[in-house]
Design an enzyme around this catalytic site. Structure first.
Site, mmCIF file in Angstrom:
data_model
loop_
_atom_site.group_PDB
_atom_site.id
_atom_site.type_symbol
_atom_site.label_atom_id
_atom_site.label_comp_id
_atom_site.label_asym_id
_atom_site.label_seq_id
_atom_site.Cartn_x
_atom_site.Cartn_y
_atom_site.Cartn_z
ATOM 1 N N HIS A 166 -4.772 -1.432 -1.513
ATOM 2 C CA HIS A 166 -5.382 -0.582 -0.475
ATOM 3 C C HIS A 166 -5.233 0.916 -0.768
ATOM 4 C CE1 HIS A 166 -6.247 -4.037 1.958
ATOM 5 N NE2 HIS A 166 -4.980 -4.366 2.073
ATOM 6 N N ASP A 201 -6.742 -11.454 -2.967
ATOM 7 C CA ASP A 201 -5.991 -11.265 -1.726
ATOM 8 C C ASP A 201 -6.934 -11.513 -0.536
ATOM 9 O OD1 ASP A 201 -3.300 -9.660 -0.723
ATOM 10 O OD2 ASP A 201 -5.012 -9.272 0.595
ATOM 11 N N HIS A 203 -7.356 -9.728 1.966
ATOM 12 C CA HIS A 203 -7.967 -8.457 2.381
ATOM 13 C C HIS A 203 -8.737 -7.812 1.233
ATOM 14 C CE1 HIS A 203 -4.254 -9.010 4.859
ATOM 15 N NE2 HIS A 203 -5.075 -8.677 5.836
ATOM 16 N N ASP A 290 -1.929 -14.394 0.927
ATOM 17 C CA ASP A 290 -2.163 -14.367 2.376
ATOM 18 C C ASP A 290 -3.421 -15.156 2.751
ATOM 19 O OD1 ASP A 290 -3.511 -12.359 1.025
ATOM 20 O OD2 ASP A 290 -2.893 -10.743 2.375
HETATM 21 C C1 OKP Z 1 -1.945 -5.714 2.845
HETATM 22 B B1 OKP Z 1 -2.363 -6.687 1.751
HETATM 23 C C2 OKP Z 1 -3.160 -7.563 10.951
HETATM 24 C C3 OKP Z 1 -3.045 -6.053 10.792
HETATM 25 C C4 OKP Z 1 -3.315 -5.646 9.379
HETATM 26 C C5 OKP Z 1 -2.477 -4.262 7.554
HETATM 27 C C6 OKP Z 1 -2.644 -5.369 6.592
HETATM 28 C C7 OKP Z 1 -2.356 -4.940 5.188
HETATM 29 C C8 OKP Z 1 -2.423 -6.069 4.205
HETATM 30 N N1 OKP Z 1 -2.918 -7.984 12.297
HETATM 31 N N2 OKP Z 1 -2.428 -4.641 8.934
HETATM 32 O O1 OKP Z 1 -3.743 -6.666 1.452
HETATM 33 O O2 OKP Z 1 -1.945 -8.036 1.955
HETATM 34 ZN ZN ZN Z 2 -3.699 -8.947 1.972
#
Ligand code: OKP
Ligand code: ZN
Length: 344
Positions: A166, A201, A203, A290
Site C-alpha cells: 500500500h 493479497d 487488498h 488474508d
Molecule cells: C494491509 B494488507 C478493515 C479495515 C482495513 C487496512 C487494511 C490494510 C491491509 N476493516 N484497514 O493489504 O493486508
Molecule cells: Zn491485505
C-alpha cells in the site's frame, strides 16, 4: 530434459527464507477502524506463526538473516522527505497516528512530529511507533536479500513485516511504510532486468501499482476484493491499465468477496498466462494470506488447499521470490507451508 527440470525444481535443500529480527520491534496495540479502537491485526506474532508451522512441517528450509541496509534503498522508490520523516521518529514515541490528513495545500507547516504525520500518511489506521523505521528497514532488507538470492537459486522467500504494497512514493498507509516489493523491483530494473509482480493479497496493492504505472519494465498484476466495497477503495478497478509507456502493463482483477477456490484458481490461471506472455527476468509475488476464509479483517472462501494449488501453478517460473504482505489469522502458518509444498 526431464531430469534437469527435476533437478532445477528440487530446491527444498537450498531454499532460503529471509527475515530480520528487527522486523518484530514495531508492535502497535491498537488500530482506529472508524467505529472504535480494535487490537492491531498486523502483529509480530504473524512471523512466529509462520516460522512455527515451517518448523513443524519437516520441510528443509534455511532461515537466513539478510544483509543490513540503510536509508538509500527505500529512497530508490520513496521521496527523500518521506524516508527522512520516518527516520526521525522521536525515540520516546509510544504509539501515534495522524488525526488529520493533509488533502489540500498547507498554509502552515507544523514543527511537531504529530502535526506532520498527516503529510505522510493516507489513512489514520496505520499506527506508528518508535520502532516503525527500524522494522520497515528490516522488512526491505529481507525483500532485497531474497531477490539477490535468485542469482544462485530459483526460488526464495522474504518474510516481510511490516507489509509494503500500500505504501506509495510519498505516503504510508494500510499498515505499510516502505514498499518492499517495489524497492526490490526497482533495484532489479536498475540492473537491467524486467520484473513481473503478481499481487495475490486480498487488498489491491495501490502503492505498487502507482509506483510503476508509467513503465513497461515492471508488469503489475493484482487479484483482489472489489475496491467498490473494500479497502483501499480508490484504486484497483479493471479500468486501471497503466499510462504512457506503462499502458497495458497494469492488470487488475477485482473479485467478489464470496469468491471460492474454483473461481479464484481460474483467475489465477489467467494471470499466470499474462505473466508468461510478458516473460520477465524475475517474478515477485506479493503474497497475502488474508484471502483465507478465517481471516479476521478480510477473507475469501479459500482454505489451506488453495495455497498448495497456487504454489503448484507458480512452480512454472524460474526466478521467483515470495514477498509476504498481509494475512492475519494464526493459520497463515499452515497456508504458507502448503504454498511451499506446492512450489516444490
Ligand atoms: C494491509 B494488507 C478493515 C479495515 C482495513 C487496512 C487494511 C490494510 C491491509 N476493516 N484497514 O493489504 O493486508
Ligand atoms: Zn491485505
Amino acid at each position: 530434459m526431464k531430469i534437469s527440470y527435476t533437478i532445477v525444481r528440487c530446491f527444498t535443500q537450498e531454499m532460503k527464507i529471509f527475515f530480520d529480527e528487527n522486523q518484530l520491534l514495531h508492535a502497535p496495540k491498537h488500530e482506529f477502524t472508524g467505529n472504535g479502537l480494535k487490537p492491531y491485526p498486523e502483529r509480530p506474532d504473524r512471523i512466529n506463526w509462520i516460522l512455527e508451522a515451517i518448523e513443524a512441517s519437516k520441510l528443509e528450509l534455511e532461515i537466513s538473516k539478510p544483509e543490513p541496509i540503510d536509508s538509500s534503498q527505500p529512497k530508490l522508490v520513496h521521496t527523500d522527505e518521506y524516508v527522512n520523516f520516518l527516520q526521525k521518529i522521536p525515540r520516546d514515541l509510544k504509539e501515534d497516528a495522524p488525526t488529520m490528513l493533509l488533502v489540500s495545500e498547507a498554509r502552515n507547516l507544523p514543527s511537531t512530529f504529530h502535526g506532520n504525520l498527516g503529510r505522510f500518511f493516507f489513512d489514520p489506521a496505520t499506527p506508528i511507533t518508535a520502532s516503525a523505521y527500524t522494522s520497515a528497514l528490516g522488512s526491505v532488507s529481507s525483500a532485497l536479500a531474497a531477490t539477490k538470492d535468485l542469482e544462485s537459486n530459483n526460488i526464495s522467500v522474504a518474510l516481510c513485516r511490516p507489509p509494503g504494497h500500500h505504501a506509495t512514493r510519498s505516503h504510508g498507509g494500510g499498515y505499510c511504510f516502505f514498499n518492499n516489493v517495489a524497492i526490490a523491483a526497482e533495484l532489479l530494473n536498475r540492473q537491467g532486468k524486467t520484473v513481473s509482480i503478481l499481487d495475490v493479497d486480498f487488498h489491491h496493492g495501490n502503492g505498487t501499482q502507482e509506483i510503476f504505472y508509467t513503465t513497461d519494465k515492471v508488469q503489475y498484476i493484482s487479484i483482489h476484493a472489489d475496491p467498490d466495497s473494500n479497502y483501499p477503495f480508490f484504486w484497483g478497478s479493471m479500468k486501471e491499465i497503466g499510462s504512457e509507456n506503462g499502458r497495458g502493463f497494469n492488470l487488475n482483477f477485482p473479485i467478489e468477496n464470496t469468491c471460492g477456490e474454483d473461481d479464484y484458481i481460474e483467475i489465477l490461471t489467467k494471470s499466470i498466462a499474462e505473466l508468461k506472455e510478458y516473460n520477465a527476468d524475475v517474478v515477485l509475488i506479493s503474497m497475502g494470506f488474508d484471502t483465507y476464509y478465517l481471516d479476521p479483517i478480510a477473507g475469501l472462501n479459500l482454505d489451506v488447499g488453495a495455497y498448495n494449488k497456487m504454489g503448484e501453478l507458480l512452480s512454472d517460473f524460474n526466478h521467483i521470490a515470495i514477498i509476504l504482505e498481509g494475512g492475519y489469522h494464526q493459520n497463515i502458518g499452515k497456508c504458507f507451508v502448503e504454498l511451499l509444498r506446492g512450489l516444490s
